[in-house]
Design an enzyme around this catalytic site. Structure first.
Site, PDB file in Angstrom:
ATOM      1  N   HIS A  14       0.853  -1.188   0.000  1.00 48.61           N
ATOM      2  CA  HIS A  14       0.000   0.000   0.000  1.00 48.61           C
ATOM      3  C   HIS A  14       0.889   1.238   0.000  1.00 48.61           C
ATOM      4  O   HIS A  14       2.073   1.176   0.376  1.00 48.61           O
ATOM      5  CB  HIS A  14      -0.885   0.019   1.243  1.00 48.61           C
ATOM      6  CG  HIS A  14      -1.967  -1.003   1.223  1.00 48.61           C
ATOM      7  ND1 HIS A  14      -2.978  -1.007   2.159  1.00 48.61           N
ATOM      8  CD2 HIS A  14      -2.215  -2.055   0.403  1.00 48.61           C
ATOM      9  CE1 HIS A  14      -3.801  -2.008   1.917  1.00 48.61           C
ATOM     10  NE2 HIS A  14      -3.353  -2.668   0.858  1.00 48.61           N
ATOM     11  N   GLU A  45       1.072   3.741   2.001  1.00 53.72           N
ATOM     12  CA  GLU A  45       1.646   4.041   3.312  1.00 53.72           C
ATOM     13  C   GLU A  45       2.801   3.099   3.647  1.00 53.72           C
ATOM     14  O   GLU A  45       3.822   3.530   4.184  1.00 53.72           O
ATOM     15  CB  GLU A  45       0.569   3.922   4.406  1.00 53.72           C
ATOM     16  CG  GLU A  45      -0.619   4.796   4.202  1.00 53.72           C
ATOM     17  CD  GLU A  45      -1.774   4.104   3.478  1.00 53.72           C
ATOM     18  OE1 GLU A  45      -2.929   4.374   3.819  1.00 53.72           O
ATOM     19  OE2 GLU A  45      -1.515   3.284   2.554  1.00 53.72           O
ATOM     20  N   CYS A  91      -5.903   1.675   6.061  1.00 51.17           N
ATOM     21  CA  CYS A  91      -6.523   0.430   6.503  1.00 51.17           C
ATOM     22  C   CYS A  91      -5.885   0.010   7.832  1.00 51.17           C
ATOM     23  O   CYS A  91      -4.963   0.656   8.324  1.00 51.17           O
ATOM     24  CB  CYS A  91      -6.308  -0.653   5.440  1.00 51.17           C
ATOM     25  SG  CYS A  91      -4.580  -1.210   5.306  1.00 51.17           S
ATOM     26  N   CYS A 131      -2.000  -0.635   7.589  1.00 54.41           N
ATOM     27  CA  CYS A 131      -1.190   0.584   7.484  1.00 54.41           C
ATOM     28  C   CYS A 131      -1.247   1.406   8.770  1.00 54.41           C
ATOM     29  O   CYS A 131      -0.222   1.916   9.231  1.00 54.41           O
ATOM     30  CB  CYS A 131      -1.642   1.413   6.287  1.00 54.41           C
ATOM     31  SG  CYS A 131      -1.320   0.573   4.710  1.00 54.41           S
TER      32      CYS A 131
END
Length: 144
Positions: free
Chosen positions: A46, A48, A76, A79
């Site tokens: 992701h 992040e 999420c 993260c």
């Protein structure tokens, strides 16, 4: 957040969900990331997570005190948990994620009293622009 939006644009161009992230320390961007889950066939890449890895490498350790994260969409649970673990000081969120957001929308990992660290969270930073790129991406996906 405008720099995070540039990262989201990179993800968009790759056919990835357009989420972008930058990490700032002492007023300087030290790391950038955008989603690469489809490209890498890896659920952990992701925006992040990519930025956190880059920041840790640049600073020479996994603890990132004094760092702020700017991300175009609410993180999420994975993260948000990684940011808590890294001791991120402040998190700036563009668009909320009512289906998977872990910073207040669905659950709140970032400010959970039971964890060893809590992140100061500011929501709605350039929310219109951050939400628009996501809406455009999913609208285009539905048409295809």
């Amino acid at each position: 957040m405008r720099e995070a939006l540039k990262e989201a644009g990179k993800a968009f161009d790759l056919g990835e969900v357009p989420v972008g992230c930058v990490i700032v320390r002492d007023g300087e961007i030290i790391a950038r990331g955008h989603n690469l889950t489809e490209t890498a066939k890896d659920p952990t890449v992701h925006a992040e997570m990519n930025a956190l890895r880059e920041a840790a490498e640049k600073l020479g350790g996994w603890r990132l005190p004094g760092c702020s994260v700017y991300v175009t969409c609410e993180p999420c649970a994975m993260c948000a948990g990684a940011m808590v673990w890294a001791r991120i000081e402040k998190l700036y969120i563009g668009a909320d994620d009512p289906k998977a957001g872990a910073c207040g929308s669905v659950v709140n990992v970032a400010s959970n009293e039971g964890l060893n660290h809590r992140i100061k969270v500011e929501r709605g930073v350039l929310s219109e622009e951050c939400g628009s790129i996501l809406k455009e991406f999913f609208r285009t996906l539905r048409i295809k």
